[in-house]
Design an enzyme around this catalytic site. Structure first.
Site, short mmCIF file in Angstrom:
data_model
loop_
_atom_site.label_atom_id
_atom_site.label_comp_id
_atom_site.label_asym_id
_atom_site.label_seq_id
_atom_site.Cartn_x
_atom_site.Cartn_y
_atom_site.Cartn_z
N LYS A 148 45.03 40.50 46.22
CA LYS A 148 46.41 40.89 46.54
C LYS A 148 46.86 40.20 47.83
O LYS A 148 47.99 39.72 47.92
CB LYS A 148 46.50 42.42 46.65
N GLN B 139 44.33 51.70 47.42
CA GLN B 139 43.47 51.19 46.35
C GLN B 139 42.60 52.31 45.78
O GLN B 139 42.01 53.09 46.52
CB GLN B 139 42.60 50.05 46.90
N ASP C 117 53.00 50.73 43.62
CA ASP C 117 52.06 50.88 42.51
C ASP C 117 52.71 51.65 41.35
O ASP C 117 52.21 51.62 40.22
CB ASP C 117 50.84 51.70 42.96
#
Ligand code: GUN
Length: 291
Positions: free
Chosen positions: A52, A96, A119
Site C-alpha cells: 500500500k 490493517q 476501507d
C-alpha cells in the site's frame, strides 16, 4: 476466451490517479494522504501494508504507516484512531486486519470516522452501500466492479452466482451487482457452506464470482459455456520449484478458462485491483466527494 488483465487495468487507473495528484501538487496544494495502522507482526499484513505504501508513492500520494507493538491495548489503539479522525492532514486511514486477539475488531472499526473510512468497513459505510448512497466501497468488490466496467462486460439482466458470503467480498459484491446501476442490475444468487446443489447452481451462472477461499474449488463442470469467471482466491501452494511455492486461485484455471468468455487469472486478476481501489477511495476522501 479473453483474459481480464487486472495488472494492466490497475496500472491504467494508477496513471489516471498520478495525473490528478500531479495537478494538485502543481497548483501548490498538499497531496492526498493515506495512513495505515498496523498492529503486531503478522507477516501477510506487513506485506500488504508495504504494498500500500509503495502504491501511494507510485501515484504521488503521501503515505504514513503507524507500526504498533502486538501488546498495544485496545484503548491505546482507539486513542490513535481518535487522533487520526481529527487530523486534517489525513484524508483517509485503514487499520490493517487481522488484529491481535485481545482487541475487539468491531470496536476499532466502529471508532473510525466514516468520512475517513477508505476501507469501507464501518457499519455506516456498509449501510450506505446497502442503500445505494455514495460511500466508500470495500476495496476488493470495488475492484471487481472496475474490472467488469473497464472490460465492457454487460451485467444487466444476467444471472450472477457468488460463491462465498464473507463481509469483505461475497456479501458486498452480491449487493453491488444486484443494484439498479451499471455494472449491476444482475439477478444474484449467493452460495455458501449451507447451500445444497452448489455445483448445479454455479453451472447456471452467466457471471460466476469465486470467493469462497478454497484453492482450485471451481472445476469445468461447474461453469456454463461462455460464462464470465472472476476468481477472488489467492492461495500459496508449496512446491519443489526454486521459489518453493506457486499461487493459485479458487478456480482450476486450466480446465475452466477454455469454457469462458472472460476470466481473471491468479495472480494478476482481482489482486492488483484491491490496492488501486483503496487509492481511489483515498482520492475520493481527499475531494470529500463521498458526502
Ligand atoms: N486484511 C486483509 N485485507 C484487508 C483490507 O482490505 N483492509 C484491511 N484493513 N485489512 C485487511
Amino acid at each position: 476466451m479473453e483474459i481480464i488483465d487486472g495488472k494492466l487495468i490497475a496500472s491504467k487507473i494508477k496513471k489516471e490517479l498520478a495525473a490528478k495528484s500531479a495537478e494538485i501538487i502543481d497548483r501548490g496544494d498538499r497531496a492526498p494522504h493515506l495512513v495505515a495502522v498496523l498492529v503486531g507482526e503478522d507477516a501477510a499484513s506487513q506485506t500488504y501494508v508495504s504494498s500500500k505504501e509503495k502504491a501511494c508513492k507510485e501515484v504521488g500520494f503521501t503515505s504514513t504507516v503507524y507500526r504498533l507493538e502486538t501488546k498495544t491495548t485496545e484503548k491505546q489503539l482507539l486513542e490513535i484512531i481518535d487522533f487520526l479522525n481529527n487530523d486534517d492532514d489525513v484524508d483517509g486511514f485503514i487499520v490493517q486486519l487481522p488484529l491481535p486477539q485481545h482487541i475487539n475488531v468491531q470496536n476499532v472499526i466502529g471508532r473510525i470516522n466514516p468520512e475517513k473510512d477508505v476501507d469501507g468497513f464501518h457499519p455506516v459505510s456498509l449501510g450506505r452501500m446497502m442503500l445505494g448512497e455514495p460511500t466508500y466501497l470495500p476495496a476488493t468488490p470495488y475492484g471487481i466492479m472496475q474490472l467488469l466496467e473497464r472490460s465492457n462486460i454487460q451485467t444487466s439482466g444476467k444471472h450472477c452466482v457468488v460463491l462465498g458470503r464473507s463481509n469483505i467480498v461475497g456479501t458486498p459484491i452480491s449487493v453491488m451487482l444486484s443494484r439498479k446501476a451499471n455494472p449491476g442490475n444482475c439477478t444474484v444468487t449467493v452460495c455458501h457452506t449451507g447451500t445444497k446443489k452448489l455445483k448445479e447452481i454455479a453451472a447456471t451462472a452467466d457471471i460466476l464470482i469465486a470467493a469462497m477461499g478454497q484453492p482450485a474449488f471451481v472445476t469445468a463442470d461447474m461453469v456454463k459455456e461462455g460464462a464470465v469467471v472472476i476468481d477472488v482466491g489467492i492461495h500459496r501452494i508449496e512446491d519443489t520449484s526454486e521459489k518453493g511455492y506457486h499461487i493459485v486461485g479458487d478456480v482450476k484455471f486450466d480446465e475452466v478458462a477454455p469454457k469462458c468468455s472472460y476470466i481473471t487469472p491468479v495472480p494478476g486478476g482481482v489482486g492488483p485491483m484491491t490496492i488501486v481501489s483503496l487509492l481511489m477511495n483515498t482520492f475520493k476522501a481527499y475531494n470529500k466527494s463521498e458526502k
